[in-house]
Structures are given as structure tokens and as C-alpha cells.
Enzyme design. Structure first.
Site, PDB file in Angstrom:
ATOM      1  N   ASP A 206      57.150 101.918  35.883  1.00 33.71           N
ATOM      2  CA  ASP A 206      55.942 101.881  36.897  1.00 33.71           C
ATOM      3  C   ASP A 206      55.671 100.594  37.065  1.00 33.71           C
ATOM      4  O   ASP A 206      56.450  99.776  37.006  1.00 33.71           O
ATOM      5  CB  ASP A 206      54.940 102.586  36.195  1.00 33.71           C
ATOM      6  CG  ASP A 206      53.990 101.927  35.027  1.00 33.71           C
ATOM      7  OD1 ASP A 206      54.950 100.784  34.793  1.00 33.71           O
ATOM      8  OD2 ASP A 206      53.006 102.282  34.710  1.00 33.71           O
TER       9      ASP A 206
ATOM     10  N   ASP B 209      52.330  97.748  37.142  1.00 38.42           N
ATOM     11  CA  ASP B 209      50.920  97.664  36.314  1.00 38.42           C
ATOM     12  C   ASP B 209      50.382  96.462  36.971  1.00 38.42           C
ATOM     13  O   ASP B 209      50.922  95.492  37.267  1.00 38.42           O
ATOM     14  CB  ASP B 209      51.175  97.541  34.984  1.00 38.42           C
ATOM     15  CG  ASP B 209      51.793  98.648  34.301  1.00 38.42           C
ATOM     16  OD1 ASP B 209      51.465  99.672  33.939  1.00 38.42           O
ATOM     17  OD2 ASP B 209      53.111  98.380  33.790  1.00 38.42           O
TER      18      ASP B 209
ATOM     19  N   ASP C 243      49.688 101.869  38.049  1.00 39.05           N
ATOM     20  CA  ASP C 243      48.548 101.635  37.283  1.00 39.05           C
ATOM     21  C   ASP C 243      47.915 100.660  37.763  1.00 39.05           C
ATOM     22  O   ASP C 243      48.169  99.219  37.742  1.00 39.05           O
ATOM     23  CB  ASP C 243      48.782 101.415  35.763  1.00 39.05           C
ATOM     24  CG  ASP C 243      49.586 102.860  34.995  1.00 39.05           C
ATOM     25  OD1 ASP C 243      49.243 103.819  35.577  1.00 39.05           O
ATOM     26  OD2 ASP C 243      50.120 102.617  34.154  1.00 39.05           O
TER      27      ASP C 243
HETATM   28  P1  8DG Z   1      57.510 100.095  31.699  1.00 41.52           P
HETATM   29  O1  8DG Z   1      56.633 100.452  32.441  1.00 41.52           O
HETATM   30  O2  8DG Z   1      58.465  98.887  32.481  1.00 41.52           O
HETATM   31  O3  8DG Z   1      58.505 101.245  31.290  1.00 41.52           O
HETATM   32  O4  8DG Z   1      57.164  99.307  30.405  1.00 41.52           O
HETATM   33  P2  8DG Z   1      55.805  98.676  30.091  1.00 41.52           P
HETATM   34  O5  8DG Z   1      54.938  98.142  31.211  1.00 41.52           O
HETATM   35  O6  8DG Z   1      55.722  98.063  29.134  1.00 41.52           O
HETATM   36  O7  8DG Z   1      54.891 100.109  29.851  1.00 41.52           O
HETATM   37  P3  8DG Z   1      53.292 100.889  30.515  1.00 41.52           P
HETATM   38  O8  8DG Z   1      53.412 102.159  29.733  1.00 41.52           O
HETATM   39  O9  8DG Z   1      53.503 100.553  31.899  1.00 41.52           O
HETATM   40  O10 8DG Z   1      52.310  99.850  29.627  1.00 41.52           O
HETATM   41  C1  8DG Z   1      51.852  98.746  29.647  1.00 41.52           C
HETATM   42  C2  8DG Z   1      50.909  98.176  28.835  1.00 41.52           C
HETATM   43  O11 8DG Z   1      49.623  98.772  29.253  1.00 41.52           O
HETATM   44  C3  8DG Z   1      50.987  98.537  27.572  1.00 41.52           C
HETATM   45  O12 8DG Z   1      51.867  97.833  26.637  1.00 41.52           O
HETATM   46  C4  8DG Z   1      49.871  98.715  26.879  1.00 41.52           C
HETATM   47  C5  8DG Z   1      48.886  98.743  28.026  1.00 41.52           C
HETATM   48  N1  8DG Z   1      47.708  99.671  28.140  1.00 41.52           N
HETATM   49  C6  8DG Z   1      46.489  99.585  27.680  1.00 41.52           C
HETATM   50  N2  8DG Z   1      45.921 100.830  27.741  1.00 41.52           N
HETATM   51  C7  8DG Z   1      46.835 101.754  28.060  1.00 41.52           C
HETATM   52  C8  8DG Z   1      47.034 103.299  28.185  1.00 41.52           C
HETATM   53  O13 8DG Z   1      45.929 103.928  28.065  1.00 41.52           O
HETATM   54  N3  8DG Z   1      47.893 103.926  28.578  1.00 41.52           N
HETATM   55  C9  8DG Z   1      49.186 102.884  28.542  1.00 41.52           C
HETATM   56  N4  8DG Z   1      50.192 103.469  29.089  1.00 41.52           N
HETATM   57  N5  8DG Z   1      49.049 101.687  28.595  1.00 41.52           N
HETATM   58  C10 8DG Z   1      48.174 101.198  28.182  1.00 41.52           C
HETATM   59  O14 8DG Z   1      46.080  98.575  27.482  1.00 41.52           O
HETATM   60 MN    MN Z   2      54.619  99.416  33.212  1.00 45.66          MN
HETATM   61 MN    MN Z   3      51.655 101.457  33.195  1.00 47.02          MN
END
Ligand code: 8DG
Ligand code: MN
Ligand code: MN
Length: 397
Positions: A204, A206, A321
Site C-alpha cells: 500500500d 502510507d 492509508d
Molecule cells: P508494505 O506496506 O510495503 O507492505 O509495508 P509497511 O508500509 O511497512 O506496512 P504497513 O502495513 O503499511 O504499515 C506501516 C506502519 O504503520 C507499520 O509499521 C506500523 C504503522 N501503524 C500504526 N498503526 C497502524 C495500524 O493500526 N495498522 C497498521 N497496519 N499499521 C499501523 O502506527
Molecule cells: Mn505500507
Molecule cells: Mn499501511
């Protein structure tokens, strides 16, 4: 054959947040195996085991060269009996029987496919599997009631499982920047998550958004979302104020990792002729046979058709996100949303166990002073925390 005297043992600090970890991984065969077992544990609601495998994988990821002999691992932290057994198996036989049998198991394959649907967690997937649903076709024809997120997830399944490229992340950043600039001039937006760590693809995109004047960010998210929505850029969105206060942080419970920021989990409709071309190439090169996500033939065909349809349209679905933070908490929010999940977990564990402090995405507190905290002390702590987080980021990115 290497004699023990020639083997140079590795050495790494005990907490993942104390290690400099680059994107270069010299032990991907071992870490892929341990990550798969971690994933299987997480999907089976065994989080403790999941973390143990993630920690072991993180240690191997931080090593400066490939492990060739098990004796090099003597004294390394986080390598439990189970992880060591898997590593030994791979060093000796090239593969681990446990990993291979997990990969081949119908349950694991079904869990991966079903939780690959946006909005479907391990518990829902498990319930469906017990009802005989193992793939998308079976789900579609089962008559299961799906919530709005799951409907969107199922509809855009093929798009969402395609990794997001940096170019696509930049394109989304452009859209969000335009939206933010027009609903709240002066607001700032930062790409967080994996892309901020330098990853070249993500599941995703962020973003963290703030305004340099405290309080100006209030009410931003709904405006931002309606700007995007009115231009047809959103396929799905759910804005939420976090339930942290009500559900997670009751007396006697450990503080939750989930934060209280206003957030929006969304699926963007991104116009990309490039993405369409890639999908077409992908389908042509790989055919329908090479999918390895454990779908049945008809599932693969379904996905192939979804992708083929994707190549004929001029857009693709991308998970995004959005998080809004007041500027006073921005440093912590940025650190908290940069990830990785294990890094964040380890940083909080280190802060607690080694420094007597508690770190969240909102603040850093000294546990001994937290009860007597005055506004003034909090402010000073926040400044200290800001410097600390910046130092961590420099050392660990
Ligand atoms: P990716 O998307 O490339 O697979 O990896 P990522 O960017 O490291 O993973 P992510 O699932 O998008 O999460 C990014 C960061 O967001 C994660 O390290 C921790 C933070 N985070 C929060 N709160 C929450 C929450 O409620 N859900 C998720 N999924 N992540 C959160 O601070
Ligand atoms: Mn991510
Ligand atoms: Mn995310």
C-alpha cells in the site's frame, strides 16, 4: 567442508532497533523460510510464535554476509530452538521440510488467498475455511455476507495483490498533495511506511499529514476525503477516529500499539497507462500457470481474467492509508508509521525494558515521572523525544 576454527561467528545486538539494517539481505533463503513460518503462525492466531520467527528472521537479515555454517550463529540473540532447527535443515539440505509442508498445505494456501482480500483477517478466513470456502470462486458462490470493505477487496483483488511501485506511490503522493493543498493550504504531507524505509515496492502507500500550526489539522480528513471522492479518485474509503480509548487502554491493560489518530483506510483509483501495460506483459509472460498463491485452476483463471480486464482499462486500484496528526505529536507519529512493524515493536520494547520509558505514536514518557508530569515537563520530554526519534531514524534507516 569448513572446520570450526575457520568459522567467524557473527555478532548482533539483541533488539532489532539497535541494528543498522539495510535493504540488502545476504540470507534471503533463510529469512524467507522463517518469514513464511511467521506468516503461518500469525494467520493461525499464534502471535507469540509469529513474533519469535520474525525476530529470528530480523537477526539473519542484519548479518553482513551469508551464513554458511551453523556455528557462525553461536551467541546470536533471538534464535530459538525451533528457528535454529529450520536454519540447520536448510543449511544441510537446501530446504526445510517444515517450510515445504506448510507451503503445500491446503489450509495455509486458503488462509493466504482469503486474507489477501482487503478487509479479511485471520479469524474471518478461518471461519470461512471451516465452512469449506478455500478460494475466491467458492467465496463468491457461497452467499456469505460481506461487509463494504470485503466487497471492495474482492472486487479489486487482482489489482491490490499486485505490488505498488515507487512511481505509483509518487503518482498517489501527487494526488494527495493537490487535495491537501486545496483543502488546507500550508498542510504538510509525508510518505511513510515501507517507501520511507527505501523499499522499492509496497502493499500500500502510507501518508502522514500535519499542519505547522497546532489545531489547524482538526477536521482535515473529511474535507480531504470528499475532495478526492468528488473527483472520482476513491473506490473505497473508511475514515475512523480510533477506538483506542474505549477498547484498548483500560486499567491494567498494557498500552496498545494502535494509535488514536484520525485515519482513512482507502482504495484509490489511479489512472496509469503504465500499470495497464505492466499487467498485460505480466499476463502474457506468465500465462495462467505460474501463479503461486494456491488458488485453484478456476481461481487462477479468474484472476487472469481480472488482470486482463485491468489491462484494458486505464486505471488500477491501489491501497492507501492516510493519517492526520497534530504537529506536536508529529515526530512520534512519523516514527510510529515508518515501520517496519517489528522495528516499532522492538523500539517500544527497548524503551520500556532498557530505558523505563513508554513510546507510542503520540509521545514518549518517562515511566517514573509520568504521574507527576506537568505541562512543562511534558514539553521538555517531547523535545527530548523528538531528538531521540530523529537519532533512531538516522541510525536505522
Ligand atoms: P508494505 O506496506 O510495503 O507492505 O509495508 P509497511 O508500509 O511497512 O506496512 P504497513 O502495513 O503499511 O504499515 C506501516 C506502519 O504503520 C507499520 O509499521 C506500523 C504503522 N501503524 C500504526 N498503526 C497502524 C495500524 O493500526 N495498522 C497498521 N497496519 N499499521 C499501523 O502506527
Ligand atoms: Mn505500507
Ligand atoms: Mn499501511
Amino acid at each position: 567442508v569448513v572446520s570450526d576454527s575457520e568459522v567467524i561467528p557473527f555478532s548482533v545486538p539483541g533488539y532489532a532497533c539497535q541494528r543498522r539494517t539495510t535493504l540488502e539481505n545476504h540470507n534471503s533463503v533463510l529469512t524467507d523460510a522463517l518469514s513464511l513460518l511467521a506468516e503461518n503462525a500469525e494467520l493461525s492466531d499464534e502471535d507469540g510464535r509469529g513474533v519469535a520467527f520474525r525476530r529470528a528472521a530480523a537477526v539473519l537479515k542484519a548479518l553482513p554476509s551469508a551464513v554458511t555454517h551453523v556455528s557462525q550463529l553461536t551467541g546470536l540473540p533471538c534464535l530459538g530452538e525451533h528457528s535454529l532447527r529450520v536454519i540447520k535443515d536448510i543449511l544441510k539440505n537446501g530446504t526445510s521440510s517444515e517450510v515445504e509442508s506448510t507451503k503445500a498445505s491446503e489450509r495455509f494456501k486458503a488462509l493466504k488467498v482469503l486474507t489477501g482480500i482487503f478487509g479479511v483477517g485471520a479469524k474471518t478466513a478461518d471461519r470461512w475455511i471451516r465452512e469449506g470456502i478455500h478460494n475466491l470462486q467458492q467465496l463468491r458462490s457461497s452467499g456469505q455476507t460481506l461487509n463494504r470493505a470485503q466487497q471492495a477487496g474482492l472486487e479489486h483483488y487482482a489489482d491490490i495483490r499486485q505490488p505498488v511501485s515507487t512511481a505509483e506511490a509518487e503518482a498517489i503522493r501527487g494526488l494527495v498533495e493537490r487535495a491537501v493543498a486545496s483543502v488546507l493550504p500550508g498542510a504538510q504531507i509525508v510518505l511513510t511506511g515501507g517507501f520511507r524505509r527505501g523499499k522499492l515496492t509496497g502493499h500500500d502507500v502510507d501518508f502522514l499529514i500535519t499542519h505547522p500550526e497546532e489545531g489547524r489539522e482538526v477536521g482535515l480528513m473529511p474535507k480531504l476525503v470528499s475532495w478526492l471522492d468528488s473527483r472520482g479518485l476513491l473506490l473505497y474509503q473508511k475514515t475512523s477516529r480510533n477506538s483506542y480509548l474505549e477498547s484498548q487502554d483500560g486499567p491494567g491493560r498494557p498500552p496498545s500499539n494502535i494509535d488514536r489518530f484520525e485515519r482513512c483506510l482507502s482504495i484509490f483509483k489511479l489512472s496509469t497507462p503504465e500499470a495497464a501495460k505492466t499487467d498485460l506483459q505480466d499476463a502474457a509472460e506468465n500465462g495462467v500457470q505460474s501463479e503461486e498463491d494456491g488458488e485453484s485452476q478456476s481461481g487462477e483463471l479468474g484472476q487472469h481474467l481480472q488482470r486482463k480486464a485491468a489491462s484494458e482499462r486505464r486505471w488500477r486500484a491501489v491501497r492507501v492509508d492516510l493519517v492526520v496528526s497534530p504537529v506536536s505529536q508529529f515526530a512520534f507519529a512519523l516514527l510510529g508509521w515508518t515501520g517496519s512493524k517489528l522495528f516499532e515493536r522492538e523500539l517500544r520494547r527497548w524503551a520500556g525494558h532498557e530505558r523505563g520509558m513508554s513510546l507510542s505514536s503520540h509521545a514518549l514518557y518517562d515511566n517514573k515521572q509520568v504521574k507527576r508530569c506537568t505541562e512543562c515537563r511534558l514539553t521538555r520530554l517531547d523535545k527530548l523525544a523528538y531528538l531521540t526519534t530523529i537519532t533512531f531514524l538516522k541510525a536505522n534507516l
